[in-house]
Scaffold this motif. Sequence first.
Motif, PDB file in Angstrom:
ATOM      1  N   HIS A 212      11.067 -10.524   3.835  1.00  0.00           N
ATOM      2  CA  HIS A 212      12.285  -9.773   3.886  1.00  0.00           C
ATOM      3  C   HIS A 212      12.268  -8.567   2.784  1.00  0.00           C
ATOM      4  N   ARG A 213      11.990  -9.310   1.564  1.00  0.00           N
ATOM      5  CA  ARG A 213      11.975  -8.199   0.457  1.00  0.00           C
ATOM      6  C   ARG A 213      10.789  -6.949   0.736  1.00  0.00           C
ATOM      7  N   GLY A 214       9.541  -7.991   1.188  1.00  0.00           N
ATOM      8  CA  GLY A 214       8.481  -6.755   1.360  1.00  0.00           C
ATOM      9  C   GLY A 214       8.835  -5.818   2.500  1.00  0.00           C
ATOM     10  N   LEU A 215       9.601  -6.086   3.455  1.00  0.00           N
ATOM     11  CA  LEU A 215      10.117  -5.333   4.612  1.00  0.00           C
ATOM     12  C   LEU A 215      11.115  -4.285   4.209  1.00  0.00           C
ATOM     13  N   GLY A 216      12.042  -4.735   3.255  1.00  0.00           N
ATOM     14  CA  GLY A 216      13.031  -3.871   2.293  1.00  0.00           C
ATOM     15  C   GLY A 216      12.098  -2.563   1.861  1.00  0.00           C
ATOM     16  N   GLU A 217      11.157  -2.959   1.070  1.00  0.00           N
ATOM     17  CA  GLU A 217      10.305  -2.075   0.423  1.00  0.00           C
ATOM     18  C   GLU A 217       9.697  -1.167   1.247  1.00  0.00           C
ATOM     19  N   MET A 218       9.216  -1.702   2.565  1.00  0.00           N
ATOM     20  CA  MET A 218       8.598  -0.882   3.582  1.00  0.00           C
ATOM     21  C   MET A 218       9.588   0.253   4.117  1.00  0.00           C
ATOM     22  N   TYR A 219      10.422  -0.256   4.312  1.00  0.00           N
ATOM     23  CA  TYR A 219      11.628   0.617   5.049  1.00  0.00           C
ATOM     24  C   TYR A 219      11.749   1.855   4.203  1.00  0.00           C
ATOM     25  N   VAL A 220      11.549   1.997   2.891  1.00  0.00           N
ATOM     26  CA  VAL A 220      11.540   3.190   2.271  1.00  0.00           C
ATOM     27  C   VAL A 220      10.395   3.899   2.111  1.00  0.00           C
ATOM     28  N   ALA A 221       9.243   3.169   1.884  1.00  0.00           N
ATOM     29  CA  ALA A 221       7.995   3.646   1.659  1.00  0.00           C
ATOM     30  C   ALA A 221       7.369   4.178   3.002  1.00  0.00           C
ATOM     31  N   ASP A 222       7.558   3.714   4.066  1.00  0.00           N
ATOM     32  CA  ASP A 222       7.098   4.155   5.186  1.00  0.00           C
ATOM     33  C   ASP A 222       8.259   4.921   5.809  1.00  0.00           C
ATOM     34  N   GLU A 223       7.441   6.387   6.162  1.00  0.00           N
ATOM     35  CA  GLU A 223       8.669   7.526   6.633  1.00  0.00           C
ATOM     36  C   GLU A 223       9.071   7.198   7.958  1.00  0.00           C
ATOM     37  N   ARG A 224       8.382   6.455   8.896  1.00  0.00           N
ATOM     38  CA  ARG A 224       8.870   6.143  10.186  1.00  0.00           C
ATOM     39  C   ARG A 224       9.847   5.079  10.175  1.00  0.00           C
ATOM     40  N   PHE A 225       9.787   4.054   9.319  1.00  0.00           N
ATOM     41  CA  PHE A 225      11.018   3.267   9.201  1.00  0.00           C
ATOM     42  C   PHE A 225      12.112   3.829   8.443  1.00  0.00           C
ATOM     43  N   LYS A 226      11.902   4.714   7.360  1.00  0.00           N
ATOM     44  CA  LYS A 226      12.908   5.089   6.785  1.00  0.00           C
ATOM     45  C   LYS A 226      13.690   6.152   7.575  1.00  0.00           C
ATOM     46  N   GLU A 227      13.181   6.872   8.348  1.00  0.00           N
ATOM     47  CA  GLU A 227      13.725   7.948   9.341  1.00  0.00           C
ATOM     48  C   GLU A 227      14.651   6.974  10.433  1.00  0.00           C
ATOM     49  N   PHE A 228      14.083   5.883  10.839  1.00  0.00           N
ATOM     50  CA  PHE A 228      14.898   5.034  11.828  1.00  0.00           C
ATOM     51  C   PHE A 228      16.281   4.490  11.160  1.00  0.00           C
ATOM     52  N   TYR A 229      15.966   3.917   9.768  1.00  0.00           N
ATOM     53  CA  TYR A 229      17.311   3.507   9.158  1.00  0.00           C
ATOM     54  C   TYR A 229      18.125   4.593   8.766  1.00  0.00           C
ATOM     55  N   ASP A 230      17.705   5.752   8.479  1.00  0.00           N
ATOM     56  CA  ASP A 230      18.488   6.752   7.847  1.00  0.00           C
ATOM     57  C   ASP A 230      19.099   7.589   9.039  1.00  0.00           C
ATOM     58  N   SER A 231      18.782   7.520  10.116  1.00  0.00           N
ATOM     59  CA  SER A 231      19.194   7.948  11.274  1.00  0.00           C
ATOM     60  C   SER A 231      20.676   7.493  11.508  1.00  0.00           C
ATOM     61  N   MET A 232      20.911   6.005  11.009  1.00  0.00           N
ATOM     62  CA  MET A 232      22.080   5.456  11.330  1.00  0.00           C
ATOM     63  C   MET A 232      23.190   6.138  10.006  1.00  0.00           C
ATOM     64  N   ARG A 233      22.614   6.523   9.063  1.00  0.00           N
ATOM     65  CA  ARG A 233      23.427   6.758   7.944  1.00  0.00           C
ATOM     66  C   ARG A 233      22.415   7.404   6.958  1.00  0.00           C
ATOM     67  N   PRO A 234      22.403   8.515   6.479  1.00  0.00           N
ATOM     68  CA  PRO A 234      21.560   9.075   5.393  1.00  0.00           C
ATOM     69  C   PRO A 234      21.705   8.218   4.298  1.00  0.00           C
ATOM     70  N   GLY A 235      20.559   7.801   3.555  1.00  0.00           N
ATOM     71  CA  GLY A 235      20.332   6.825   2.623  1.00  0.00           C
ATOM     72  C   GLY A 235      20.569   5.392   2.856  1.00  0.00           C
ATOM     73  N   LEU A 236      20.556   5.022   4.107  1.00  0.00           N
ATOM     74  CA  LEU A 236      21.079   3.602   4.502  1.00  0.00           C
ATOM     75  C   LEU A 236      19.620   2.726   4.119  1.00  0.00           C
ATOM     76  N   ALA A 237      18.361   3.377   4.254  1.00  0.00           N
ATOM     77  CA  ALA A 237      17.004   2.665   4.036  1.00  0.00           C
ATOM     78  C   ALA A 237      17.250   2.358   2.572  1.00  0.00           C
ATOM     79  N   GLU A 238      17.208   2.954   1.735  1.00  0.00           N
ATOM     80  CA  GLU A 238      17.263   2.635   0.193  1.00  0.00           C
ATOM     81  C   GLU A 238      18.437   1.604   0.126  1.00  0.00           C
ATOM     82  N   HIS A 239      19.523   1.817   0.459  1.00  0.00           N
ATOM     83  CA  HIS A 239      20.582   1.040   0.286  1.00  0.00           C
ATOM     84  C   HIS A 239      20.300  -0.516   0.816  1.00  0.00           C
ATOM     85  N   LEU A 240      19.896  -0.412   1.880  1.00  0.00           N
ATOM     86  CA  LEU A 240      19.527  -1.817   2.553  1.00  0.00           C
ATOM     87  C   LEU A 240      18.417  -2.567   1.841  1.00  0.00           C
ATOM     88  N   LYS A 241      17.320  -1.625   1.171  1.00  0.00           N
ATOM     89  CA  LYS A 241      16.255  -2.156   0.366  1.00  0.00           C
ATOM     90  C   LYS A 241      16.787  -3.260  -0.621  1.00  0.00           C
TER      91      LYS A 241
END
Length: 253
Positions: A212-241
């Motif tokens: 799960h830690r590794g996934l959290g890092e990927m949610y920020v590093a990978d633009e596609r995942f970051k876009e998915f989570y930030d579409s729920m709320r800007p900054g959510l990917a980083e906060h979730l990580k």
Amino acid sequence: MSYSVGQVAGFAGVTVRTLHHYDEIGLLVPSGRSHAGHRRYGDTDLDRLQQILFYRELGFPLDEVAALLDDPVADPRAHLRRQHDLLTARIERLQKMAAAVEHAMEARTMGINLTPEEKFEVFGDKDPEVHAEEAEQRWGGTEAYAESQRRAARYTKDDWKRMQAEVASWGERYDALMEAGEPAAGERAMDLAEQHRLHITRWFYTCSYETHRGLGEMYVADERFKEFYDSMRPGLAEHLKDAIAANATRHGG
């Protein structure tokens, strides 16, 4: 203490005829005889028989077994170490073969429950086949990916819709959490991070805290995942990580 050929055959799960053959070729000559001339086996004989059967199970021919056991420089511990290594390697090969057979059976019997049209209907304007190709390129060789594929093959259209609804509900709650100014290391954020991990475990594959830690890092590093989570709320990917990392630490992961 000595044992008859019948007793030894019963102990070892071999036939009396096999023991007679081993005696005749000099592979296992019993150390004693009864007054009537019948074979009697001692503990040393049983130890040698165990070694013989180990090597036979590993596919060694009888002449090679004899050469190995009669090697003057090899002690019993060396034989056990060699056999342990060989058996471990064989177990790994058999496990891989079993997994391959299991996958083949699933492919034959289960099929895919969703048509491509239904997949598009569930995922809206996101092409699930593109995401599947990306996932295979990134994780195709892992057991987690194989497990995810096995589970996904069983899901119906209603399953996918229920999964999508869970994600939407989780996103709304995380949005509200950030709106309230909750820190990533706070209890509410960590609880939602834990729900996120359990969602993955329930629907796709067993997700450890380390994974799960590794996934959290990927949610920020990978633009596609970051876009998915930030579409729920800007900054959510980083906060979730950060919440995932805090939750993993909380659970000792």
